[in-house]
Design an enzyme around this catalytic site. Structure first.
Site, PDB file in Angstrom:
ATOM      1  CG  LEU A   1      33.385  42.617  46.070  1.00  0.00           C
ATOM      2  CD1 LEU A   1      34.408  43.706  46.288  1.00  0.00           C
ATOM      3  CD2 LEU A   1      33.566  41.989  44.712  1.00  0.00           C
ATOM      4  CG  ASP A   2      32.315  34.913  49.701  1.00  0.00           C
ATOM      5  OD1 ASP A   2      33.244  34.997  50.528  1.00  0.00           O
ATOM      6  OD2 ASP A   2      31.454  34.010  49.735  1.00  0.00           O
ATOM      7  CB  THR A   3      38.001  37.324  49.769  1.00  0.00           C
ATOM      8  OG1 THR A   3      37.677  37.306  51.168  1.00  0.00           O
ATOM      9  CG2 THR A   3      37.955  38.753  49.257  1.00  0.00           C
ATOM     10  N   GLY A   4      36.243  34.436  50.156  1.00  0.00           N
ATOM     11  CA  GLY A   4      36.364  33.036  50.566  1.00  0.00           C
ATOM     12  C   GLY A   4      35.720  32.063  49.610  1.00  0.00           C
TER      13      GLY A   4
ATOM     14  CD1 TRP B   1      29.864  40.648  43.143  1.00  0.00           C
ATOM     15  CD2 TRP B   1      29.626  39.307  41.389  1.00  0.00           C
ATOM     16  NE1 TRP B   1      28.811  41.132  42.434  1.00  0.00           N
ATOM     17  CE2 TRP B   1      28.635  40.315  41.321  1.00  0.00           C
ATOM     18  CE3 TRP B   1      29.656  38.346  40.369  1.00  0.00           C
ATOM     19  CZ2 TRP B   1      27.709  40.404  40.296  1.00  0.00           C
ATOM     20  CZ3 TRP B   1      28.730  38.442  39.357  1.00  0.00           C
ATOM     21  CH2 TRP B   1      27.771  39.443  39.316  1.00  0.00           C
TER      22      TRP B   1
END
EC number: 3.6.1.23
Length: 998
Positions: free
Chosen positions: A867-870, A935
């Site tokens: 999970l890559d929120t950036g 993602w």
């Protein structure tokens, strides 16, 4: 066999001649020498028959060349003929005792003997005068072939003569050169070399060689009336003589180098050309009679010279030719070839053993450069001091500094002079910049002027590289090369950065209140040239800034002419120049003394017949006093008191009246007077109400005329603003400064001059004016807290390149809304005057070494990723991508920790699905060398994931706001009346993923 032997002898002679010239530091080519001698054989057909080559015979060749130049003009002679002639003459004259020169003369003697024509043995034939005239070629000059015998004393033809009777002389008669086909008398043998005569006869019985030559030419002229005139009479029109044809002489292809005029002889003198050295046999008569005959011949020549129709033309004996252009006589100190210089500077040879065959095979070669003698002067230290002072005071690229450098460069500075000037006048950094620019420009010049084959030293001369680093060698450069050096030095100097020139935005250059418009335009154009290059100072963008960034006075002068299509900014300068004069007069009138203010200033003049009627019906105006006070000690304050204000109206700044009485719509600068705030007719906030106790209706107070006061007035708060009408929901916010909004400086924060706090139990919502989006201005919405005490700001951005916002423009509104308290828990006791905006509490989660991973299905295939929120978009590794799924290349850039240009993207939209049944559609990117899948927020936003922090402080705040662990923020647990649109599942644990160790 004879022809092959002749060619071998020619090659041997040419080779020896090249070696002799090479010893004198002169480089020539074999084909040039062959072409030169070919022209000599054509011009002097008697030269191959002479049988010898020495300084005397070569001098006669020079006389023939001079006559040919005078008769047929310079266009018929190759440009290098006289130069090669002078070189060979110096070889024969200055080094006649050298063994090499003697060997060279011997080889030339053999060649001339092989090419000479044997004398005819035919019996003499008597030719009458008419036969001579009929047999003479009409279009060919008489030949001066030296292989004929000359009859001095023949009177058989019966011609009358001005000379004394020569019958007593025993010498044979002199014959015309046209009679060279006849057999000469046997008692006068033909001598091919004058040296034979000196060795065979007595010295007492022989004539002086000079007298002998004069006697021969005079006798030939006397007996042949068609002999070429020796005086400077008008020459015949030039024509091309036929080529010399002889069965005994094989044709020789020839040509040659650059020469100067001989020093002997006076140009344009009437002396006859020297005839070949034909020695006469031992004379039988006394020598005194021969001398008297010679004197008579000289007298006749003098008389014939006096009969010339035109004065002698000043023709040079040997014209000086060179490849460079002529230098005017008034250019003192510039490069010019010395008139007596006929040597060519030695050039560096790549191979000293260069063979003659290589010279013959050359298609083209670099032209040899003559030596140029310059009146070279070294740099004056006083001149360098002036340039150094100008650089220190004004900068290296200031107009005055550049003018000094251009004036100094007219002396044709060498590369060493330019380097010395750069080190002495410029700073260390500018000196390095100048050197780099100069070397770059030098390479460009060398490439443009390159010939085929390229010169070995072309790129070395302009920068002054080895072996031309010596200043003495550089001073000998030709004028064309020095011109290129001058141009390269000036171009490199003008490319230096300006003094104190900082990289600033063009939109920030504004005209000062006291700055002239021409100075402002000059600064604007200089910055535009520095940023965009030359030629952009008159662009439409610069013209637009010349109006928008001008002060209000110049803007009012330019505004009427702004709509016109102006090719240049010169009309704008004229308009503002005339307007500046009016401003100066107005500024001078503002400083009048109080006594001068007492002078009448009627606003209008009315002529009436009945003053009484005028006094009753005319409007009451402040009238100035009719006469000044007579008491010297009377106070002037009482007199000025009745005149109204002593200063101009602060609203329009045009008249001496009160601001409350001002009705002007435009100020002194022509700008419209904008009323700040809401309209004056609007009532106070809230509805009218009736006081039943007192029995009357309460009305709100009338708002002030100018709701946006100047900056020198006290602070204004939100509670001081007025609504337009009773139903107005917003309070207007105006700018307090003139602003230019561009795409480069946006978003931009602007103050509005209104301070908090808001009324109790309220908060503010900042919204944009409805008409601003059509003008390209966007106002970002914001929240104004109740306890905010600072100055309110609005945040602007634009979609256009340039937008101007005048002072006092309405940009936003504040909508006051009621504030509902949920609980008494808070992070800080009060907000204060911190930055504008909402003071939300940020929930922070500490990131550990564990990576949050999630497994999803894309079109039924399982993928695992982080999970890559950036990340804005999902990225799949190429190693995990199925080969049968299509890809396409997109013209975009992916930036993050690394960067990818033109990445690949899925050619079709993929359906994702998690383990809980949630699904959506994405179009992921595919990158090679990516270790894991990422993602991005395109999937996370569709999954509606939230991040939960286990921090105790944050959890306490969430619990105080009604958060129930394991449950959502439902409508019954939050205390709000409106339901939440999306209610998550209550049985959902966590974020729907588990954390795995790396």
């Amino acid at each position: 066999m004879g022809q092959a032997s002749s060619h071998s002898e020619n090659d041997l002679f040419i080779s020896h001649l090249k070696e002799s010239l090479k010893v004198r530091r002169i480089r020539v080519r074999k084909k040039d020498l062959v072409s030169f001698f070919s022209f000599i054989f054509k011009t002097c057909p008697w030269f191959p028959q002479e049988g010898s080559i020495d300084s005397r015979v070569w001098g006669r060749v020079g006389d023939c060349l001079n006559d040919y130049y005078r008769v047929f003009g310079p266009e018929t002679i190759p440009i290098t003929t006289f130069n090669y002639y002078n070189l060979i003459r110096d070889v024969l004259t200055n080094q006649s005792d050298s063994p090499d020169i003697q060997r060279l003369c011997k080889e030339g003697h053999k060649i001339l003997i092989s090419h000479s024509r044997p004398p005819s043995r035919q019996a003499p034939v008597t030719i009458t005068t008419s036969e001579k005239a009929s047999s003479r070629p009409p279009s060919r000059a008489p030949s001066t072939c030296p292989s004929v015998a000359i009859d001095i004393g023949s009177h058989d033809t019966g011609q009358s003569s001005l000379y004394p009777n020569l019958a007593t002389l025993t010498d044979p008669p002199i014959q015309s050169p046209h009679s060279r086909a006849h057999t000469p008398p046997q008692h006068l043998p033909l001598l091919a070399n004058s040296k034979t005569l000196h060795n065979s006869g007595s010295q007492d019985d022989q004539l002086n060689p000079a007298d002998q030559a004069d006697l021969e030419e005079a006798a030939a002229q006397y007996n042949n009336p068609d002999w070429p005139q020796l005086t400077n009479t008008p020459a015949l029109p030039p024509f091309r003589p036929p080529s010399y044809v002889s069965t005994a002489v094989p044709p020789v292809a020839v040509a040659a180098p650059v020469l100067h005029a001989p020093t002997s002889g006076v140009p344009g003198s009437p002396t006859a050309p020297n005839l070949p050295g034909v020695a006469l046999a031992k004379p039988s008569g006394p020598i005194d009679e021969t001398v008297s005959l010679l004197d008579g011949v000289k007298t006749l020549v003098t008389k014939l010279s006096d009969l010339a129709l035109l004065p002698p033309a000043g023709v040079m004996a040997f014209p000086v030719t060179r490849s460079q252009g002529q230098v005017s006589s008034n250019t003192t100190g510039r490069a010019s070839p010395h008139p007596d210089t006929h040597t060519i500077p030695e050039e560096e040879e790549a191979d000293s053993g260069e063979s003659d065959s290589e010279d013959d095979e050359e298609e083209s070669s670099e032209p040899t450069e003559p030596t140029y003698t310059h009146s070279y002067k070294r740099l004056n230290l006083k001149t360098i001091e002036k340039i150094k002072t100008a650089v220190a005071n004004y900068g290296p690229t200031a107009p005055f500094t550049v003018a000094l450098v251009e004036s100094l460069s007219e002396r044709w500075l060498t590369p060493s002079d330019w380097f010395f000037l750069s080190r002495a006048a410029l700073s260390g950094g500018d000196n390095i910049l100048w050197k780099s620019e100069y070397e770059d420009i030098s390479k460009q010049f060398a490439e443009r002027t390159r010939v085929r084959p390229p010169p070995k030293d072309g790129p070395l001369k302009i920068p002054g590289a080895s072996p031309y680093q010596n200043n003495d060698k550089q001073a000998q450069f030709p004028p064309g090369l020095l011109t290129q050096i001058q141009s390269a030095g000036l171009k490199a100097w003008k490319r230096l950065p300006q003094k104190g020139a900082a990289t600033t935005s063009l939109a920030k250059i504004r005209q000062g209140p006291d700055e002239s418009y021409s100075d402002f335009v000059s600064r604007l154009q200089e910055t535009a040239d520095r940023l965009f290059g030359s030629g952009e100072s008159e662009s439409s963008f610069v013209k637009h800034l010349a109006y928008e960034n001008a002060n209000p006075a110049c803007q009012s002068a330019i505004r009427p002419f702004r709509q016109k299509e102006l090719s240049t900014m010169s009309p704008l300068l004229w308009y503002c120049s005339a307007h500046a004069v009016g401003l100066a007069i107005g500024a001078a009138l503002q400083n009048l003394a109080p006594a001068q203010l007492l002078e009448p200033r009627p606003a209008f003049a009315i002529i009436v017949t009945n003053p009484a009627i005028f006094q009753e019906t005319a409007p009451k105006k402040i009238q100035p006093p009719t006469q000044l006070p007579t008491q010297p000690n009377a106070p002037q304050a009482s007199l000025i008191k009745n005149l109204g204000p002593t200063t101009k109206c602060p609203r329009c700044k045009k008249g001496f009246h009160w601001a409350s009485e001002c009705r002007s719509r435009l100020d002194i600068n022509g700008q419209p007077i904008i009323k700040q705030g809401n309209l004056e007719q609007g009532p106070a906030p809230g509805p009218h109400y009736r006081d039943e106790l007192r029995g009357f209706t309460v009305h709100p107070p009338i708002p002030p005329a100018n709701p946006c006061p100047p900056s020198n007035q006290p602070r204004r708060y939100v509670t001081d603003l007025w609504r337009a009408t009773a139903g107005s929901a917003g309070l207007d916010l105006c700018t307090t400064t003139d602003t230019i909004l561009t795409t480069q400086n946006s978003p931009l924060t602007l103050p509005v001059g209104i301070y908090g706090p808001l009324p109790p139990q309220t908060f503010g919502l900042i919204l944009a004016e409805p008409a601003l989006p059509s003008k390209g201005i966007q106002v970002l919405p914001g929240i104004l807290d109740n306890d905010f005490e600072g100055e309110i700001h609005i945040i602007l951005s634009t979609t256009k390149d340039l937008v101007t916002i005048p002072k006092g423009t309405r940009l936003a509104q504040i909508v006051i809304l009621p504030l509902q308290q949920i609980n008494s828990n808070f992070h800080k006791p009060y907000r204060g005057a911190s930055a504008p905006g909402s003071s939300d509490v940020y929930w922070v989660q500490q990131i550990s070494q564990q990576r949050p991973t999630l497994k999803l299905k894309l079109n039924g295939k399982l993928f695992s990723g982080i999970l890559d929120t950036g990340a804005d978009a999902t990225v799949i590794s190429y190693t995990h991508w199925p080969r049968n799924w299509p890809l396409t290349t997109v013209a975009t850039h992916l930036r993050g920790i690394g960067q990818a240009t033109n990445p690949q993207q899925s050619a079709q939209m993929l359906k994702w699905e998690d383990s809980e049944g949630n699904n959506g559609h994405i179009t992921p990117y595919v990158l090679p060398n990516l270790p894991v899948n990422l993602w991005g927020r395109d999937i996370l936003s569709q999954m509606k994931l939230v991040m939960c922090s286990p921090n105790d402080t944050v959890m306490t705040q969430m619990l105080s706001q009604g958060y129930l662990p394991g449950q959502g923020l439902g409508k019954n647990n939050q205390g709000i009346t409106q339901p939440i649109t999306i209610t998550p599942k209550k049985d959902k644990t966590g974020l729907g993923f588990h954390q795995n160790l790396p």
